[in-house]
Design a protein around this motif. Structure first.
Motif, PDB file in Angstrom:
ATOM      1  N   MET A  98       0.838  -1.205   0.000  1.00 47.98           N
ATOM      2  CA  MET A  98       0.000   0.000   0.000  1.00 47.98           C
ATOM      3  C   MET A  98       0.875   1.258   0.000  1.00 47.98           C
ATOM      4  O   MET A  98       0.584   2.224  -0.699  1.00 47.98           O
ATOM      5  N   GLN A  99       1.950   1.236   0.762  1.00 50.19           N
ATOM      6  CA  GLN A  99       2.876   2.380   0.758  1.00 50.19           C
ATOM      7  C   GLN A  99       3.527   2.539  -0.612  1.00 50.19           C
ATOM      8  O   GLN A  99       3.659   3.654  -1.121  1.00 50.19           O
ATOM      9  N   LEU A 119       2.289   1.591  -3.451  1.00 43.40           N
ATOM     10  CA  LEU A 119       1.237   2.087  -4.346  1.00 43.40           C
ATOM     11  C   LEU A 119       1.118   3.602  -4.251  1.00 43.40           C
ATOM     12  O   LEU A 119       1.069   4.307  -5.261  1.00 43.40           O
ATOM     13  N   GLN A 120       1.094   4.110  -3.044  1.00 38.95           N
ATOM     14  CA  GLN A 120       0.964   5.552  -2.853  1.00 38.95           C
ATOM     15  C   GLN A 120       2.169   6.301  -3.378  1.00 38.95           C
ATOM     16  O   GLN A 120       2.035   7.366  -3.964  1.00 38.95           O
ATOM     17  N   GLN A 121       3.366   5.748  -3.205  1.00 36.26           N
ATOM     18  CA  GLN A 121       4.580   6.414  -3.682  1.00 36.26           C
ATOM     19  C   GLN A 121       4.686   6.386  -5.204  1.00 36.26           C
ATOM     20  O   GLN A 121       5.048   7.376  -5.823  1.00 36.26           O
ATOM     21  N   HIS A 141       2.229   5.799  -7.500  1.00 37.25           N
ATOM     22  CA  HIS A 141       1.084   6.275  -8.259  1.00 37.25           C
ATOM     23  C   HIS A 141       0.334   7.371  -7.517  1.00 37.25           C
ATOM     24  O   HIS A 141      -0.873   7.485  -7.638  1.00 37.25           O
ATOM     25  N   ARG A 142       1.048   8.173  -6.756  1.00 42.28           N
ATOM     26  CA  ARG A 142       0.421   9.180  -5.899  1.00 42.28           C
ATOM     27  C   ARG A 142      -0.662  10.005  -6.592  1.00 42.28           C
ATOM     28  O   ARG A 142      -1.750  10.127  -6.044  1.00 42.28           O
ATOM     29  N   VAL A 198      -3.789   7.766  -6.928  1.00 39.74           N
ATOM     30  CA  VAL A 198      -4.357   7.191  -5.707  1.00 39.74           C
ATOM     31  C   VAL A 198      -5.427   8.089  -5.126  1.00 39.74           C
ATOM     32  O   VAL A 198      -6.457   7.627  -4.669  1.00 39.74           O
ATOM     33  N   HIS A 199      -5.217   9.403  -5.169  1.00 43.84           N
ATOM     34  CA  HIS A 199      -6.169  10.313  -4.556  1.00 43.84           C
ATOM     35  C   HIS A 199      -7.409  10.537  -5.424  1.00 43.84           C
ATOM     36  O   HIS A 199      -8.444  10.941  -4.923  1.00 43.84           O
ATOM     37  N   VAL A 220      -9.073   2.590  -4.458  1.00 44.88           N
ATOM     38  CA  VAL A 220      -8.049   1.557  -4.397  1.00 44.88           C
ATOM     39  C   VAL A 220      -8.756   0.233  -4.177  1.00 44.88           C
ATOM     40  O   VAL A 220      -9.520   0.084  -3.224  1.00 44.88           O
TER      41      VAL A 220
END
Length: 70
Positions: free
Chosen positions: A52-53, A55-57, A59-60, A63-64, A68
């Motif tokens: 999950m971390q 993924l956020q890094q 595809h930041r 992601v928002h 997800v």
């Protein structure tokens, strides 16, 4: 993954089989889909957290804006 990727979503493939996952990511990328891989045993909450971390890094921006799916 293909359907979501074709709609503009960034895709992360999570699997314990690195070879199969790498092949899936390559196939997605050949279709112009933003895709990456994270080795993950979904029975391990620690490994899921690491993915999950990642993924956020990776595809930041996406992601928002997108849900997800696990």
């Amino acid at each position: 993954a293909q359907s979501l990727g074709k709609e503009g979503a960034a895709v992360m493939v999570s699997d314990m089989d690195d070879t199969a996952a790498a092949a899936a990511v390559a196939k997605l990328k050949q279709q112009g889909i933003s895709a990456s891989f994270c080795h993950c045993d979904v029975a391990s909450s620690d490994q899921v957290g690491v993915c999950m971390q990642a993924l956020q890094q990776r595809h930041r921006p996406s992601v928002h804006d997108s849900p997800v799916l696990l």
